[in-house]
Write an enzyme that holds these catalytic residues in place. Structure first.
Site, PDB file in Angstrom:
ATOM      1  N   CYS A  70       0.834  -1.201   0.000  1.00 35.41           N
ATOM      2  CA  CYS A  70       0.000   0.000   0.000  1.00 35.41           C
ATOM      3  C   CYS A  70       0.871   1.254   0.000  1.00 35.41           C
ATOM      4  O   CYS A  70       1.728   1.431   0.880  1.00 35.41           O
ATOM      5  CB  CYS A  70      -0.907   0.005   1.230  1.00 35.41           C
ATOM      6  SG  CYS A  70      -1.868   1.531   1.415  1.00 35.41           S
ATOM      7  N   CYS A  73       0.505   3.574   3.390  1.00 36.53           N
ATOM      8  CA  CYS A  73       1.002   3.167   4.694  1.00 36.53           C
ATOM      9  C   CYS A  73       2.350   3.840   4.965  1.00 36.53           C
ATOM     10  O   CYS A  73       3.023   4.294   4.024  1.00 36.53           O
ATOM     11  CB  CYS A  73       1.165   1.651   4.742  1.00 36.53           C
ATOM     12  SG  CYS A  73      -0.395   0.739   4.859  1.00 36.53           S
ATOM     13  N   HIS A 116      -3.723   0.849   8.420  1.00 35.70           N
ATOM     14  CA  HIS A 116      -4.308   0.426   7.145  1.00 35.70           C
ATOM     15  C   HIS A 116      -5.682  -0.220   7.311  1.00 35.70           C
ATOM     16  O   HIS A 116      -6.513  -0.150   6.400  1.00 35.70           O
ATOM     17  CB  HIS A 116      -3.361  -0.573   6.461  1.00 35.70           C
ATOM     18  CG  HIS A 116      -3.842  -1.052   5.125  1.00 35.70           C
ATOM     19  ND1 HIS A 116      -3.581  -0.379   3.949  1.00 35.70           N
ATOM     20  CD2 HIS A 116      -4.582  -2.151   4.772  1.00 35.70           C
ATOM     21  CE1 HIS A 116      -4.117  -1.030   2.939  1.00 35.70           C
ATOM     22  NE2 HIS A 116      -4.734  -2.107   3.406  1.00 35.70           N
ATOM     23  N   ASN A 156     -14.204   8.844  -0.827  1.00 35.01           N
ATOM     24  CA  ASN A 156     -14.870   7.711  -1.459  1.00 35.01           C
ATOM     25  C   ASN A 156     -14.521   6.478  -0.637  1.00 35.01           C
ATOM     26  O   ASN A 156     -13.340   6.196  -0.424  1.00 35.01           O
ATOM     27  CB  ASN A 156     -14.375   7.504  -2.892  1.00 35.01           C
ATOM     28  CG  ASN A 156     -14.671   8.685  -3.791  1.00 35.01           C
ATOM     29  OD1 ASN A 156     -15.664   9.383  -3.599  1.00 35.01           O
ATOM     30  ND2 ASN A 156     -13.816   8.919  -4.768  1.00 35.01           N
ATOM     31  N   HIS A 167      -6.477   1.722   1.903  1.00 36.84           N
ATOM     32  CA  HIS A 167      -6.100   2.495   3.085  1.00 36.84           C
ATOM     33  C   HIS A 167      -7.120   3.606   3.331  1.00 36.84           C
ATOM     34  O   HIS A 167      -7.607   4.232   2.384  1.00 36.84           O
ATOM     35  CB  HIS A 167      -4.716   3.108   2.876  1.00 36.84           C
ATOM     36  CG  HIS A 167      -4.069   3.597   4.123  1.00 36.84           C
ATOM     37  ND1 HIS A 167      -3.121   2.884   4.816  1.00 36.84           N
ATOM     38  CD2 HIS A 167      -4.236   4.748   4.819  1.00 36.84           C
ATOM     39  CE1 HIS A 167      -2.723   3.577   5.867  1.00 36.84           C
ATOM     40  NE2 HIS A 167      -3.399   4.714   5.896  1.00 36.84           N
ATOM     41  N   HIS A 169      -8.531   6.880   3.437  1.00 32.36           N
ATOM     42  CA  HIS A 169      -8.038   8.155   2.906  1.00 32.36           C
ATOM     43  C   HIS A 169      -9.162   8.876   2.178  1.00 32.36           C
ATOM     44  O   HIS A 169     -10.196   8.298   1.850  1.00 32.36           O
ATOM     45  CB  HIS A 169      -6.870   7.929   1.940  1.00 32.36           C
ATOM     46  CG  HIS A 169      -7.273   7.352   0.619  1.00 32.36           C
ATOM     47  ND1 HIS A 169      -7.669   6.037   0.463  1.00 32.36           N
ATOM     48  CD2 HIS A 169      -7.374   7.913  -0.620  1.00 32.36           C
ATOM     49  CE1 HIS A 169      -7.983   5.809  -0.802  1.00 32.36           C
ATOM     50  NE2 HIS A 169      -7.815   6.935  -1.486  1.00 32.36           N
ATOM     51  N   GLN A 171      -9.722  12.729  -0.438  1.00 27.99           N
ATOM     52  CA  GLN A 171      -9.043  13.585  -1.399  1.00 27.99           C
ATOM     53  C   GLN A 171      -9.509  15.033  -1.251  1.00 27.99           C
ATOM     54  O   GLN A 171     -10.562  15.300  -0.673  1.00 27.99           O
ATOM     55  CB  GLN A 171      -9.305  13.107  -2.826  1.00 27.99           C
ATOM     56  CG  GLN A 171      -8.812  11.692  -3.095  1.00 27.99           C
ATOM     57  CD  GLN A 171      -9.030  11.265  -4.529  1.00 27.99           C
ATOM     58  OE1 GLN A 171      -8.433  11.834  -5.449  1.00 27.99           O
ATOM     59  NE2 GLN A 171      -9.877  10.273  -4.736  1.00 27.99           N
TER      60      GLN A 171
END
Length: 347
Positions: A70, A73, A116, A156, A167, A169, A171
Site C-alpha cells: 500500500c 502506509c 491500514h 470515497n 487504506h 483516505h 481527497q
C-alpha cells in the site's frame, strides 16, 4: 496541532498534521522518482456549459495493490511509500496521478491514519478532530492560490464506489472553476433570496427541523437530516446550525462537537443493512462556497453523505434516466431512510 511541510523525492508537497506539538518529521523520501508528468486539460462543453477534465495519465495509477504494498502506509522495514516516516497521525500530499494540476487546479490525498485496517468510523474523536483541522488548513492554503476557485474535500469509501486503494483516505480537489453542482446551488440561492428575502440554506434547515420526519440527529451545533428530495437511497445532509460559507469559518464550539456527530453518522451507515453485512460504501462530500463568487457569504457549508447501496446486496445504478437526463429515481422514501438511520443509533 503541529503542521510540518516537506517534499517528496519528485518535488510534490507533503504535509504532516500531528496532535503532539513536539513531534519531529525529518524523514527523507529516498525513492528514485522522476518528476510528475501530467496531461491534465480542462475542456468546456458548449451544450451543457460545464467543464470536463481530460487526464489520460491517470490510466497508469496504482490499482488495488496488496496490503503489504500500500502506497499510503508509513515507510517501514525497508519498504518506502508516499509517506517517508514510519508512522503518522494525518498526512496530506499532492496526488501523483492528479485529475487537475498546474493552472488546471490541484489534487491532494488525505491519509486519515497510518492504520491500514481501520475506517474513518473507527477513528477516535481526537483523530477525527485532527482530520477536520487538516481539511480546514488545506482549504485556507488553497484559497491563496490564484488558479483555485473552489475547494472540495471528500472521501470515497468502498470498492463499489470505485476506490482503488484500501487504506483509509480521502481527497481534496482545488478546481479552477466553480463546479456545476455549486453553480446550481448559487442560482437557487439567489432566486430564493429574490423571491422571499430569506436565505435558502437557513430555510431548508428550518423546514426539516419543523417537519421532523427526516431528521436523523440534532445537537447543539449541528443538524443531520435526509433531504426532502433525496437523490440516493440513504443520503444525509449535515449542516452547522450557525450558517457559514466554508470550513474556515466554523466556530470552536461547532469544531469541538463535529467529531462526535460525524462518527455517529458513519457508524449508523455501517448498520443500515443489518449485522453480517459488509461495510456500507459511501461518498462523503463537503460543499463549500467558491472563494470569489458573488454573494458567497450567503452560501451554507454542509456535508453530504450518501451510499449507492439501496438494499442488502443490491446497488443503485445510474442508468438511463439518471445518466442520460440527470433525473434521479429513488427507491427508498426519504422518510423511511431517516427512520432507519434513527433506529440504528448507538446505544
Amino acid at each position: 496541532m503541529k503542521k510540518t511541510v516537506t517534499t517528496l523525492a519528485d518535488g510534490r508537497e507533503l504535509i504532516y498534521y500531528d496532535r503532539a506539538d513536539d513531534t519531529v518529521r525529518d524523514a527523507v523520501d529516498p525513492r528514485p522518482l522522476d518528476a510528475v508528468s501530467t496531461s491534465s486539460e480542462i475542456r468546456r462543453d458548449p451544450l451543457l456549459g460545464d467543464s470536463v477534465a481530460i487526464a489520460s495519465h491517470r490510466q497508469g495509477r496504482t490499482y488495488h495493490p496488496p496490503a503489504d504494498e500500500c502506497p499510503l502506509c508509513p515507510s517501514r522495514d525497508g519498504r518506502h511509500s508516499e509517506i517517508p516516516d514510519d508512522d503518522y497521525d494525518v498526512a496530506v500530499f499532492e496526488n501523483r496521478f492528479p485529475s487537475l494540476a498546474g493552472d488546471s487546479g490541484r489534487c491532494e490525498v488525505v491519509c486519515f491514519t497510518s492504520d491500514h485496517d481501520v475506517s474513518f468510523a473507527g477513528l477516535t474523536e481526537e483523530q477525527a478532530a485532527l482530520v477536520l483541522a487538516a481539511w480546514t488548513d488545506r482549504t485556507a492554503d488553497l484559497a491563496e492560490l490564484p488558479q483555485i476557485a473552489q475547494v472540495f474535500c471528500f472521501e470515497n469509501r468502498g470498492a463499489e464506489i470505485g476506490v482503488t486503494l484500501g487504506h483509509p483516505h480521502g481527497q481534496i480537489y482545488g478546481y479552477p472553476f466553480v463546479t456545476p453542482r455549486t453553480e446550481v446551488m448559487l442560482r437557487s440561492m439567489e432566486a430564493h433570496r429574490a423571491e422571499t428575502g430569506r436565505n435558502l440554506f437557513d430555510d431548508v434547515v428550518a423546514r426539516e427541523l419543523a417537519d421532523g420526519d427526516r431528521v436523523v440527529l440534532e445537537t447543539e451545533h449541528w443538524v443531520a437530516f435526509v433531504p426532502y428530495a433525496a437523490h440516493w437511497p440513504y443520503e444525509v445532509h449535515l449542516h452547522p446550525r450557525r450558517r457559514v460559507p466554508d470550513l474556515r469559518e466554523l466556530d470552536d464550539a461547532a469544531r469541538t462537537e463535529f467529531p462526535q456527530v460525524y462518527l455517529e453518522l458513519l457508524r449508523r451507515f455501517d448498520r443500515i443493512f443489518g449485522p453480517g453485512e459488509p461495510p456500507t460504501p459511501y461518498i462523503s462530500a463537503w460543499h463549500q462556497a467558491p472563494f470569489r463568487a458573488p454573494g458567497r457569504e450567503e452560501f451554507g457549508l454542509h456535508l453530504e453523505l450518501f451510499t449507492i447501496r439501496r438494499t442488502s446486496g443490491k446497488l443503485k445504478f445510474l442508468a438511463g434516466s439518471e445518466s442520460g437526463m440527470n433525473v434521479f429515481i429513488n427507491d427508498v422514501p426519504p422518510e423511511a431512510a431517516a427512520q432507519r438511520l434513527r433506529e440504528v443509533a448507538s446505544k
